[in-house]
Design a protein around this motif. Structure first.
Motif, PDB file in Angstrom:
ATOM      1  N   GLU A  11       0.477   7.887   2.884  1.00  0.00           N
ATOM      2  CA  GLU A  11       0.074   9.319   2.548  1.00  0.00           C
ATOM      3  C   GLU A  11       1.223  10.196   3.560  1.00  0.00           C
ATOM      4  N   ILE A  12       1.842  10.975   3.028  1.00  0.00           N
ATOM      5  CA  ILE A  12       2.671  11.867   3.628  1.00  0.00           C
ATOM      6  C   ILE A  12       1.807  13.175   4.125  1.00  0.00           C
ATOM      7  N   LYS A  13       1.848  13.679   5.569  1.00  0.00           N
ATOM      8  CA  LYS A  13       0.808  14.678   5.809  1.00  0.00           C
ATOM      9  C   LYS A  13       2.084  15.972   6.373  1.00  0.00           C
ATOM     10  N   ARG A  57       0.944  -1.141   0.093  1.00  0.00           N
ATOM     11  CA  ARG A  57      -0.038  -0.016   0.033  1.00  0.00           C
ATOM     12  C   ARG A  57       0.718   1.201  -0.061  1.00  0.00           C
ATOM     13  N   GLN A  58       0.240   2.435  -0.181  1.00  0.00           N
ATOM     14  CA  GLN A  58       0.998   3.640  -0.453  1.00  0.00           C
ATOM     15  C   GLN A  58       0.965   4.201   0.979  1.00  0.00           C
TER      16      GLN A  58
END
Length: 146
Positions: free
Chosen positions: A144-146, A141-142
């Motif tokens: 997500e960068i916050k 899975r990828q």
């Protein structure tokens, strides 16, 4: 000047007249193909889904002659055969002795060692080598960068 023939390989080299060289040539001519005739344990390994099937040809051996051992995650198949014959007729005596032994090892990485089964029939040793259950691979899975 100088010939480019390796030392001792010229047409009139001393090696060609060496008595021991004659014996070497005689041995090679007499025993030609001997190694091919008596190859140590021809073996097939088949992948049968949940296990591997190892088939080893051991003609002429009795079940008691064969030893299977596992040490340091290595399976070793070894066999030893001795035969003595003596025949007496009139004044003729013949005695023959045959001895044969071999050993072969296989890596057991990925094999459930406790579940190995073996059987020997008609000169063929069969080993059922169950595969270790593979841990499930987590889905990729990828993140997500916050």
């Amino acid at each position: 000047m100088f010939d480019l023939v390796p030392f001792g390989r010229g047409p009139l080299s001393n090696r060609d007249r060496d008595l021991f060289d004659y014996f070497d040539k005689m041995d090679r001519a007499f025993f030609r193909g001997f190694e091919k005739e008596f190859s140590p344990c021809r073996t097939d390994v088949l992948d049968q889904g949940g296990h591997y099937l190892l088939q080893a040809e051991l003609p002429g051996f009795q079940k008691e002659d064969i030893k299977l051992s596992i040490e340091h995650n290595m399976l070793t198949i070894s066999a030893e055969h001795r035969e003595d014959k003596e025949e007496k007729k009139d004044s003729f005596v013949r005695r023959e002795r045959h001895y044969g032994a071999f050993s072969r090892s296989f890596d057991l990485d990925g094999i459930d060692v406790q579940g190995i089964d073996a059987k020997y029939e008609n000169g063929i040793l069969e080993l059922k080598l169950p595969k270790l259950a593979q841990p499930p691979v987590p889905p990729s899975r990828q993140i997500e960068i916050k």
